[in-house]
Motif scaffolding. Structure first.
Motif, short mmCIF file in Angstrom:
data_model
loop_
_atom_site.label_atom_id
_atom_site.label_comp_id
_atom_site.label_asym_id
_atom_site.label_seq_id
_atom_site.Cartn_x
_atom_site.Cartn_y
_atom_site.Cartn_z
N GLY A 6 0.80 -1.23 0.00
CA GLY A 6 0.00 0.00 0.00
C GLY A 6 0.83 1.26 0.00
N ILE A 7 2.01 1.21 -0.64
CA ILE A 7 2.91 2.36 -0.62
C ILE A 7 2.90 3.05 -1.98
CG2 ILE A 7 5.34 3.06 -0.41
CD1 ILE A 7 5.62 0.63 1.52
N THR A 8 2.67 4.37 -1.96
CA THR A 8 2.75 5.14 -3.20
C THR A 8 3.82 6.21 -3.01
OG1 THR A 8 0.34 4.92 -3.25
CG2 THR A 8 1.33 6.32 -4.93
N PHE A 9 4.72 6.27 -3.95
CA PHE A 9 5.77 7.28 -3.84
C PHE A 9 5.87 8.03 -5.14
CE2 PHE A 9 10.41 8.20 -4.47
CZ PHE A 9 10.42 9.32 -3.65
N ASN A 10 5.73 9.37 -5.04
CA ASN A 10 5.85 10.22 -6.22
C ASN A 10 7.23 10.85 -6.20
OD1 ASN A 10 5.81 12.42 -8.00
ND2 ASN A 10 3.56 12.61 -7.81
N LYS A 31 6.23 13.10 -2.52
CA LYS A 31 5.21 12.72 -1.53
C LYS A 31 5.13 11.20 -1.38
CE LYS A 31 0.37 13.12 -0.27
NZ LYS A 31 -0.93 13.74 -0.50
N LEU A 32 5.16 10.76 -0.13
CA LEU A 32 5.07 9.34 0.18
C LEU A 32 3.73 9.09 0.84
CD1 LEU A 32 6.60 6.54 0.50
CD2 LEU A 32 7.15 7.33 2.81
N THR A 33 2.97 8.17 0.24
CA THR A 33 1.66 7.86 0.81
C THR A 33 1.66 6.42 1.30
OG1 THR A 33 0.72 9.35 -0.82
CG2 THR A 33 -0.84 7.96 0.37
N LEU A 34 1.28 6.23 2.55
CA LEU A 34 1.26 4.89 3.14
C LEU A 34 -0.18 4.54 3.50
CD1 LEU A 34 4.25 5.43 5.64
CD2 LEU A 34 4.38 4.45 3.34
N ASN A 35 -0.74 3.59 2.76
CA ASN A 35 -2.11 3.18 3.05
C ASN A 35 -2.19 1.71 3.45
OD1 ASN A 35 -3.47 5.61 2.60
ND2 ASN A 35 -3.35 5.31 0.37
N GLY A 36 -1.08 1.04 3.47
CA GLY A 36 -1.09 -0.40 3.70
C GLY A 36 -0.91 -0.76 5.15
N THR A 37 -0.56 -2.01 5.37
CA THR A 37 -0.42 -2.49 6.75
C THR A 37 1.01 -2.33 7.26
OG1 THR A 37 -0.21 -4.68 5.77
CG2 THR A 37 -2.32 -4.14 6.75
N TYR A 58 11.82 12.89 1.78
CA TYR A 58 10.50 13.13 1.19
C TYR A 58 10.11 14.57 1.43
CZ TYR A 58 10.69 8.13 2.04
OH TYR A 58 11.10 6.84 2.11
N SER A 59 9.14 15.03 0.62
CA SER A 59 8.57 16.35 0.92
C SER A 59 7.45 16.18 1.93
CB SER A 59 8.05 17.01 -0.37
OG SER A 59 6.99 16.22 -0.89
N GLU A 60 6.76 15.06 1.81
CA GLU A 60 5.58 14.88 2.65
C GLU A 60 5.34 13.39 2.88
OE1 GLU A 60 2.11 16.74 0.97
OE2 GLU A 60 0.75 15.59 2.25
N ILE A 61 4.92 13.05 4.08
CA ILE A 61 4.49 11.67 4.34
C ILE A 61 3.03 11.72 4.78
CG2 ILE A 61 4.77 9.61 5.76
CD1 ILE A 61 7.72 10.30 6.08
N SER A 62 2.21 11.00 4.08
CA SER A 62 0.80 10.95 4.43
C SER A 62 0.46 9.51 4.76
CB SER A 62 -0.04 11.46 3.25
OG SER A 62 -1.39 11.21 3.52
N LYS A 118 5.79 18.20 5.54
CA LYS A 118 4.61 17.78 6.30
C LYS A 118 4.60 16.28 6.59
CE LYS A 118 -0.43 18.05 5.70
NZ LYS A 118 -1.48 18.33 4.72
N ILE A 119 4.12 15.93 7.77
CA ILE A 119 3.80 14.53 8.06
C ILE A 119 2.39 14.51 8.61
CG2 ILE A 119 4.26 12.50 9.50
CD1 ILE A 119 7.18 13.32 9.63
N SER A 120 1.52 13.74 7.98
CA SER A 120 0.18 13.61 8.55
C SER A 120 -0.14 12.13 8.73
CB SER A 120 -0.86 14.31 7.68
OG SER A 120 -0.81 13.79 6.37
N MET A 121 -0.29 11.76 9.95
CA MET A 121 -0.65 10.37 10.26
C MET A 121 -2.04 10.40 10.85
SD MET A 121 2.82 8.93 12.09
CE MET A 121 2.17 7.30 12.45
N SER A 122 -2.90 9.57 10.32
CA SER A 122 -4.26 9.55 10.88
C SER A 122 -4.55 8.19 11.49
CB SER A 122 -5.29 9.90 9.80
OG SER A 122 -5.22 8.93 8.76
N GLY A 123 -3.54 7.49 11.86
CA GLY A 123 -3.77 6.19 12.51
C GLY A 123 -2.50 5.35 12.42
N GLY A 124 -2.56 4.25 13.10
CA GLY A 124 -1.41 3.35 13.09
C GLY A 124 -0.28 3.90 13.95
N GLY A 125 0.84 3.23 13.88
CA GLY A 125 1.95 3.67 14.73
C GLY A 125 3.27 3.13 14.24
#
Lengths: 386, 198
Positions: A235-239, A244-250, A261-265, A287-294
């Motif tokens: 679930g990792i997307t990296f542009n 920008k690094l997007t982490l949506n996986g487990t 990175y410029s940003e981690i979401s 920016k770093i925005s985490m909306s869950g997990g750890g």
């Protein structure tokens, strides 16, 4: 008949004598058996004592490069019934906490029972040989450890301000060049408070310093290399263009090395994994925005996961953590916000620092030092525990 | 013929049997008395030995922790060494022997046939007058030998400047006990390495 009677009296005399002899013999045996038992007990007690003492030496050696906080959190058992010679020894490590401490020679650790913030630890060793048991104790002092800049002496530091609310508390020294704002659970700081401005009264267990000279927090330069690389996992997307690094996986696994990175979401309940036996340095410019997990830091060493807010542009690092986490953040131009459960061990430096809890921000004493982490026996602290 | 035997003992028979019987009784009584004396000696020796062992073990435990001080008082003393005075028949040291956070000044010494222990807990400014207790009786001799780290003997009484070098203490105690006119002596020896020397 008479003959038999005469024979009978001889028998009785012989029997009586035999009984008397047997009684005497028995008494002798009891005395010598008791004496033998005493000697045997003494031998075992001496062996047990030597085992306990050996256990201490083994423990001091074993503690090298171990994460004391992990040990303490796991109950502190360093050795359990370790066999040696005729018996076994068990060693436990505990933190120097109240009510035994503070002593004039050793302060009480502000970190409480599970968090070594001052380097002092108490070792208790028990030697056992059969029924014999002897216990000895010594205080050790850790020095060395990972080389991190002195700024990481702080549990948290806010360049402009520092704020904590709810049950988001601190353990260790906390500072700001501005002022502190607290609400919710008290005490907020188990440790010392240092502020260029003001510290509200009554929230701190340690020494409060107000109107203090400012502490310089130089900007961290961003790497000159392109953005990347991406961590491994799902679930990792990296542009690579925007960084920008997007982490949506487990799971997202960072290995030893430098990341930029410029940003981690991050969304969802996935986990960011720190490397083992090395450090991942993650530079984030905006920016770093985490909306869950750890975080999962298997070595439980804060220096294994270092996050830097690089450059001088402002931005917000929102960090969540559902479980106990170890990491460091140095971002003197970014607003750092801690939310979520799970205590975070390490050192957290930002422009503003805000802890909303319920997890605490705790200092990891092992961040400071340099060279291998070794423990030495505190002089005059060896004793037998009766 | 049977009737004659049954009718009684002859005088000779009675005398002989009495003589034999008294011989047996005397032998038995002597045997018993010797053995019971021997038993009493054994028991008394065992008690003395046990007493001596306990005394020696108590001394060893406390001398072993000499210098143990987490109250930080030791650093302020005139003599910083764990052992404050050392002669061949007495030793004085500082240690928090009862682990109550207060530094104690302890002396072990022989007086007559007793080994005595003087204890004075630090009162915040000094060691006050000590209280004395008996550690062991029936002591014929208490001999203390002091060694440095290299294993060399430091001559006793140890000069103040050499107290800091004491790394090991050998305690030899000879206890004697006299039971039924017989004297038994029981030597005991223990080597104590001091853990809190700096």
């Amino acid at each position: 008949m008479t003959l038999t009677c005469q024979k009978g009296s001889a028998l009785i005399v012989v029997l009586l004598l035999s009984v008397a002899l047997a009684l005497l013999g028995g008494a002798f045996m009891t005395v010598s058996f008791t004496d033998r038992q005493i000697s045997s007990n003494e031998v075992q007690a001496t062996q047990a004592f030597d085992l306990a003492d050996a256990g201490l030496d083994h423990a001091v050696e074993q503690l090298k490069d171990q994460n004391a906080d992990t040990l303490l959190a796991a109950g502190g058992a360093l050795f359990t019934n370790q066999a040696l010679g005729a018996g076994t020894y068990s060693v436990t490590v505990t933190n120097n906490t109240k009510p035994t401490f503070p002593l004039a020679a050793v302060p009480a650790d502000a970190g409480g029972i599970n968090d070594d913030t001052d380097g002092y630890l108490v070792l208790n060793s028990t030697g056992r040989v059969n029924e014999a048991e002897r216990r000895v104790q010594i205080i050790v002092y850790g020095s060395g450890g990972p080389t991190m800049p002195p700024i990481f002496q702080w549990a948290a530091f806010g360049q402009s301000s520092l704020k904590a609310q709810g049950s988001g508390n601190f353990t260790g020294a906390v500072g700001t060049n501005g002022s502190m704002t607290f609400s919710g659970e008290s005490p907020k700081i188990t440790g010392d408070a240092y502020a260029g401005g003001t510290v509200p009264a009554g929230w701190t267990t340690g020494t409060v310093t107000q109107g203090a000279p400012p502490i310089s927090l130089p900007a961290e330069a961003c790497p000159t290399t392109p953005y990347g690389p991406a961590p491994t996992g799902d679930g990792i997307t990296f542009n690579a263009g925007s960084g920008k690094l997007t982490l949506n996986g487990t799971n997202a696994y960072f290995g030893t090395g430098t990341y930029y990175y410029s940003e981690i979401s991050k969304s969802g309940g996935g986990t960011i994994h720190a490397p083992t036996g090395g450090a991942a340095k993650i530079y984030v410019s905006s920016k770093i925005s985490m909306s869950g997990g750890g975080f999962n830091n298997p070595d439980a060493k804060a220096e294994n996961l270092q996050i830097y807010g690089c450059g001088i542009s402002s931005g917000t690092f929102t960090i969540t953590g559902g479980q106990t986490s170890w990491l460091t953040i140095y971002a003197p131009y970014k607003a750092i916000k801690f939310t979520g459960g799970g205590d975070k061990f390490g050192s957290f430096i930002g422009d503003t620092f805000e802890n909303s809890g319920p997890g605490d921000a705790k200092h990891d004493a092992q961040l400071l030092g340099g060279g291998p982490l070794t423990f030495s026996k505190l002089p005059s602290s060896w004793t037998e525990v009766l | 013929m049977r009737q004659q035997y049954d009718s009684g003992f002859s005088l000779i028979e009675a005398l002989v049997s009495t003589a034999i019987l008294s011989g047996i009784v005397v032998a038995g009584a002597t045997f018993y008395s010797v053995n019971s004396n021997s038993y009493a000696r054994g028991q008394s020796l065992a008690a003395t030995r046990q007493n001596a062992r306990v005394a020696l073990e108590t001394m060893a435990r406390e001398i072993r922790v000499a210098g143990y001080d987490i109250s930080g008082v030791r650093g302020t003393l005139v003599t910083v060494a764990a052992i404050q005075a050392a002669s061949s028949t007495s030793v004085t040291f500082v240690a928090d022997v009862n682990t109550n956070g207060v530094l104690d000044l302890v002396t072990y010494r022989q007086q007559g046939t007793m080994v005595l222990r003087d204890l004075a807990p630090w009162n915040g400014a000094a060691f006050p007058a000590s209280t004395t207790g008996e550690v062991s009786d029936n002591v014929a001799s208490l001999t203390l030998t002091y060694f440095n780290k290299a294993g060399g003997v430091i001559a006793a009484p140890v000069a103040t400047g050499s107290l800091q070098q004491i790394a090991r203490v050998r305690i030899a105690v000879v206890t004697t006990v006299t039971t039924m006119g017989e004297t038994d002596s029981f030597p005991l020896l223990i080597d104590v390495r001091i853990r809190n020397i700096t």
